[in-house]
Every structure is written in C-alpha cells, then in structure tokens.
Enzyme design. Structure first.
Site, PDB file in Angstrom:
ATOM      1  N   LYS A 134      11.472  -9.818  -8.751  1.00  0.00           N
ATOM      2  CA  LYS A 134      10.809  -8.800  -9.580  1.00  0.00           C
ATOM      3  C   LYS A 134      10.610  -7.741 -10.177  1.00  0.00           C
ATOM      4  O   LYS A 134      11.004  -6.197 -10.018  1.00  0.00           O
ATOM      5  CB  LYS A 134      10.222  -9.028 -10.755  1.00  0.00           C
ATOM      6  CG  LYS A 134       9.886  -8.059 -12.379  1.00  0.00           C
ATOM      7  CD  LYS A 134      10.962  -7.290 -12.614  1.00  0.00           C
ATOM      8  CE  LYS A 134      10.614  -6.299 -13.663  1.00  0.00           C
ATOM      9  NZ  LYS A 134      11.540  -5.851 -14.347  1.00  0.00           N
TER      10      LYS A 134
ATOM     11  N   HIS B  30      13.214  -5.566  -7.757  1.00  0.00           N
ATOM     12  CA  HIS B  30      13.752  -5.272  -8.422  1.00  0.00           C
ATOM     13  C   HIS B  30      14.055  -3.950  -9.236  1.00  0.00           C
ATOM     14  O   HIS B  30      15.469  -2.818  -9.163  1.00  0.00           O
ATOM     15  CB  HIS B  30      14.054  -6.012  -9.903  1.00  0.00           C
ATOM     16  CG  HIS B  30      14.856  -5.745 -10.963  1.00  0.00           C
ATOM     17  ND1 HIS B  30      14.297  -4.891 -12.201  1.00  0.00           N
ATOM     18  CD2 HIS B  30      16.191  -6.235 -11.660  1.00  0.00           C
ATOM     19  CE1 HIS B  30      14.638  -4.548 -13.441  1.00  0.00           C
ATOM     20  NE2 HIS B  30      15.727  -5.382 -13.261  1.00  0.00           N
ATOM     21  N   ASN B  31      12.584  -3.804  -9.323  1.00  0.00           N
ATOM     22  CA  ASN B  31      12.538  -2.546 -10.106  1.00  0.00           C
ATOM     23  C   ASN B  31      12.345  -1.173  -8.986  1.00  0.00           C
ATOM     24  O   ASN B  31      12.774  -0.083  -9.279  1.00  0.00           O
ATOM     25  CB  ASN B  31      10.766  -1.756 -10.742  1.00  0.00           C
ATOM     26  CG  ASN B  31      10.345  -3.623 -12.064  1.00  0.00           C
ATOM     27  OD1 ASN B  31      11.407  -3.581 -11.963  1.00  0.00           O
ATOM     28  ND2 ASN B  31       9.261  -2.905 -12.763  1.00  0.00           N
TER      29      ASN B  31
ATOM     30  N   GLU C 207      15.654  -0.174  -9.148  1.00  0.00           N
ATOM     31  CA  GLU C 207      15.891   0.975  -9.918  1.00  0.00           C
ATOM     32  C   GLU C 207      15.482   1.958 -10.291  1.00  0.00           C
ATOM     33  O   GLU C 207      15.802   2.881  -9.855  1.00  0.00           O
ATOM     34  CB  GLU C 207      14.853  -0.050 -11.474  1.00  0.00           C
ATOM     35  CG  GLU C 207      14.227   1.116 -12.014  1.00  0.00           C
ATOM     36  CD  GLU C 207      13.831   0.121 -13.742  1.00  0.00           C
ATOM     37  OE1 GLU C 207      12.970   0.798 -13.795  1.00  0.00           O
ATOM     38  OE2 GLU C 207      14.132  -0.487 -13.731  1.00  0.00           O
ATOM     39  N   TYR C 208      14.115   2.142  -8.921  1.00  0.00           N
ATOM     40  CA  TYR C 208      14.126   3.700  -8.510  1.00  0.00           C
ATOM     41  C   TYR C 208      14.953   4.306  -7.826  1.00  0.00           C
ATOM     42  O   TYR C 208      15.505   5.297  -8.157  1.00  0.00           O
ATOM     43  CB  TYR C 208      12.478   3.581  -7.883  1.00  0.00           C
ATOM     44  CG  TYR C 208      10.956   3.174  -8.205  1.00  0.00           C
ATOM     45  CD1 TYR C 208      10.835   2.463  -9.278  1.00  0.00           C
ATOM     46  CD2 TYR C 208      10.015   4.616  -8.270  1.00  0.00           C
ATOM     47  CE1 TYR C 208       9.696   2.468  -9.816  1.00  0.00           C
ATOM     48  CE2 TYR C 208       9.411   4.441  -9.055  1.00  0.00           C
ATOM     49  CZ  TYR C 208       8.692   3.755  -9.396  1.00  0.00           C
ATOM     50  OH  TYR C 208       7.320   3.450 -10.577  1.00  0.00           O
TER      51      TYR C 208
ATOM     52  N   ARG D 117       9.310  11.496  -6.978  1.00  0.00           N
ATOM     53  CA  ARG D 117       9.166  11.090  -8.375  1.00  0.00           C
ATOM     54  C   ARG D 117       7.237  11.697  -8.096  1.00  0.00           C
ATOM     55  O   ARG D 117       6.496  12.609  -9.284  1.00  0.00           O
ATOM     56  CB  ARG D 117       8.182   9.895  -8.877  1.00  0.00           C
ATOM     57  CG  ARG D 117       9.736   8.837  -9.496  1.00  0.00           C
ATOM     58  CD  ARG D 117       9.436   7.576  -9.643  1.00  0.00           C
ATOM     59  NE  ARG D 117      10.979   7.320 -10.789  1.00  0.00           N
ATOM     60  CZ  ARG D 117      10.699   5.898 -11.570  1.00  0.00           C
ATOM     61  NH1 ARG D 117       9.429   5.924 -11.756  1.00  0.00           N
ATOM     62  NH2 ARG D 117      11.963   5.991 -11.405  1.00  0.00           N
TER      63      ARG D 117
ATOM     64  N   ARG E 122       6.930   7.556  23.870  1.00  0.00           N
ATOM     65  CA  ARG E 122       5.423   6.674  24.169  1.00  0.00           C
ATOM     66  C   ARG E 122       5.712   6.583  25.288  1.00  0.00           C
ATOM     67  O   ARG E 122       3.846   5.822  24.842  1.00  0.00           O
ATOM     68  CB  ARG E 122       5.927   5.691  22.732  1.00  0.00           C
ATOM     69  CG  ARG E 122       6.473   5.974  21.142  1.00  0.00           C
ATOM     70  CD  ARG E 122       6.782   4.353  20.614  1.00  0.00           C
ATOM     71  NE  ARG E 122       5.045   3.883  20.236  1.00  0.00           N
ATOM     72  CZ  ARG E 122       5.105   3.050  20.921  1.00  0.00           C
ATOM     73  NH1 ARG E 122       6.428   2.512  21.647  1.00  0.00           N
ATOM     74  NH2 ARG E 122       4.079   2.535  20.291  1.00  0.00           N
TER      75      ARG E 122
ATOM     76  N   HIS F  63       3.112   2.953  26.391  1.00  0.00           N
ATOM     77  CA  HIS F  63       3.376   1.918  25.861  1.00  0.00           C
ATOM     78  C   HIS F  63       4.809   0.844  26.144  1.00  0.00           C
ATOM     79  O   HIS F  63       5.142   0.173  25.593  1.00  0.00           O
ATOM     80  CB  HIS F  63       3.629   2.524  24.515  1.00  0.00           C
ATOM     81  CG  HIS F  63       2.969   3.390  23.871  1.00  0.00           C
ATOM     82  ND1 HIS F  63       1.568   2.318  23.037  1.00  0.00           N
ATOM     83  CD2 HIS F  63       2.562   4.110  23.582  1.00  0.00           C
ATOM     84  CE1 HIS F  63       0.385   2.837  22.681  1.00  0.00           C
ATOM     85  NE2 HIS F  63       1.227   4.148  22.650  1.00  0.00           N
TER      86      HIS F  63
END
Length: 346
Positions: free
Chosen positions: A45, A48-49, A52-53, A152, A316, A322
């Site tokens: 869920k 899912h949201n 949706e965004y 947003r 790096r 690294h």
C-alpha cells in the site's frame, strides 16, 4: 476499495469471503488478494501511494507544458485529457484532471478556471517520503517517484520562490506564446507519448521496489495479482494495469517492466516525442522533473557502459582508496593515481 491484506494466511482465509464482498469489483473479480506474511500488505500500500505521487506529478507536468508552452486554455486542456481518458492513458487521475479543468471558480463567478486560483503548494502526508526512504535503503532507483516528492517540497517554498523570481533569470519567452493550431496538435500528441512512456517508468520503479522488499522478507509476492487489484477502488486505478499484469503473467521474474517486449516496443516508439517534450520544456524554462527523471532512468537502464559511473568510481579510488573492478579483467584493483600511477591487485 482495493484491499491489500497481509499477515497470517489463515487470518486472510477466515476473512476472505467478507473482504471479497466489500472490495471494489472489476471485470476479472474483486480487487483483493492475499499479499503476504507480516507487513507485506502495508508495504505494498505504501508503494502504491509512491506510484501515485509519480502519476500525479507526471500529469501535472503535462498540464504545465500544454498550458505554458502550448498556450492552451483550461477548457482546451480539459478536452485533451477527456480524449486521453478514452485511450491507453485511461485512468481515474486522468479522468479527474479533466473534471478539475472543467470546474469554474464559483466564488468569483467570472467563468475562470478554479485550478488557476489554487495556491501552488502541494501537501504530503508521508507515504511518498517513506517510499523514497525505503528505495534508498534497498538500493532501488526510483527517480520518477523521488522527483515527484521533491517537486512537492519545492512547491512548498512559495515565499522563497516568489522572492527568487525577481532575481533569477530564465529563458526569454513571451508571456502568452503564439502557437498555431497545427503546433498545438503536434504538442498534444508529443505530450501524450511522453506521459505514457514516463508512466511506464514510474510503475516499473515501484514494482521493482515491491519485488526487492518481497525477496528480502520472503513474502512470496505475486506482482501480477498485485497490479490486478489496483484496477479498481484506488487512486491509481487504470486500464494500463491490465498490461502490467499480463507482463508478469508471462514472466513472474521480469527484471523490469521496461524489458517486457510490449512495453519495450512502446517506449521505443515514444522516445522521439518524449525527448522532444523534455527538451522543449527545458528550453522554455518549464521544469518537468518527473518526465525528465523517467527519461534519464530509461536512458541509464538501456546503456551497457556508463562513462559517468566509471569516472565516479575512479574518483572514489583516487581520494579514498575504495578500489574498483575492471571490465576486461577479474579481480579488485587500486591505483595510486596521484603518485606513480601503479595499479595494485587487492
């Protein structure tokens, strides 16, 4: 509603008749299925949201391009979205976008579009942020959804943006662009392709995050069934989800929706228009972070070798030892870049 229950299977089976009766009903059954053990249902869920965004931001960017670049009125754009809702873009969000654009400001009563009076600050309740955090923790790239979330946050900086508008220059454009009917039609067709292609990328990112979490927690997720129950009773319900279910029915271990033969073909067909829309928007000073993020995702995913990644990994190793691997040899290496340039095998 679309129901995404998780937890013990025995609990789901005890409640299944009730859940099936209250779930949204679509052409191939009720929009409910057993998701998996533990918190699988809540996780699905949440993602899912997040999807949706991405969906909402992509539609918002399509509206911005048609309005700002195409010089189209709210009623003209409403007609476009109504037409799109009869195509492979048919969805609840496209449907309500047309309705929003058809709504006049009843408080002023001058026939102007209400959407143009709404304060340009988008709220958020947290599920988009959680989705992006989860993706980062699992090393799953979801740039479309992340761009939607950041859009947003940027919209919330209304006072800062207003002050910056007096200082920061953009491209020199007419306040009301003069666009011919033929140019408008071409722009509408291009934006439609860009929106559809970007939408594929957004869903691919979300499904890959669900799959990654499912593997980590041993949930045994059925991505095809999950996409099916989103066809009704939820914000992202769309005819498009039949295509996603079909892709996972063919190959449950599909690495990405992008490489499904059907979607890959559509992306190839859309890419010229997609690139054109992103370029046109950038040249006009219109930000399309979700569309451009989707395109960058597509372009990165399709390339065999990434020179930028080669450079970053070399940096790096230069400043932090690294190490790196090579394309042409097995093993792990470190080069003394700043001294004698000798390469050592680790």
């Amino acid at each position: 509603p679309s129901l995404m229950p998780g937890g013990p299977r025995s609990a789901y089976e005890a409640l299944e008749p009730m859940l099936r009766s209250i779930a949204a009903q679509v052409d191939d059954g009720p929009c409910v299925t057993y998701i998996g053990t533990g918190g699988a249902g809540n996780y699905v869920k949440m993602v899912h949201n997040g999807i949706e965004y991405g969906d909402m931001q992509l539609i918002g960017e399509a509206y911005d391009v048609l309005k700002t670049v195409g010089g189209m009125s709210a009623s003209e754009i409403a007609a476009v979205f109504e037409e799109w809702n009869e195509s492979n873009l048919q969805s609840f969000l496209v449907e309500i976008t047309a309705a929003i654009l058809r709504t006049s400001d009843d408080l002023v009563g001058d026939g102007s579009a209400l959407v143009e009076k709404v304060l340009d600050q988008t709220g958020a309740k947290g599920t988009g942020m959680w989705t992006v955090q989860e993706a980062a923790a699992r090393l799953v790239p979801i740039p479309t959804i992340a761009a939607a979330l950041e859009a947003r946050y940027l919209s919330a900086l209304k006072e800062d943006r207003t002050a910056a508008s007096a200082v920061l220059a953009g491209p020199s454009t007419d306040a009301a662009p003069s666009v011919t009917a033929e140019e408008k039609a071409a722009l509408v067709a291009a934006v439609r392709s860009a929106l559809y292609a970007s939408k594929i990328c957004s869903y691919a990112q979300g499904m890959n995050l669900i799959r990654a979490a499912g593997k980590e927690y041993g949930w045994g997720l059925d991505l095809g069934s999950i996409s099916r129950i989103w066809k009704g009773g939820c914000i992202i319900r769309a005819v498009f989800l039949d295509r996603i279910k079909a892709a996972y029915d063919v190959d449950a271990e599909l690495a990405s929706l992008l490489v499904d033969p059907g979607f890959a073909s559509e992306l190839a067909s859309a890419q010229s228009a997609w690139r054109s829309v992103v370029t046109t928007a950038i040249n006009a000073g219109v930000s399309v972070p979700a569309m451009s993020g989707s395109l960058a995702y597509y372009d990165t995913y399709r390339r065999t070798v990434l020179p930028s990644a080669q450079m970053v990994q070399s940096q790096r190793d230069f400043f932090g030892s690294h190490t790196y691997k090579r394309l042409d040899k097995d093993g792990v290496y470190h080069t003394r870049w700043s001294s004698d340039g000798v390469t050592e095998t680790q």
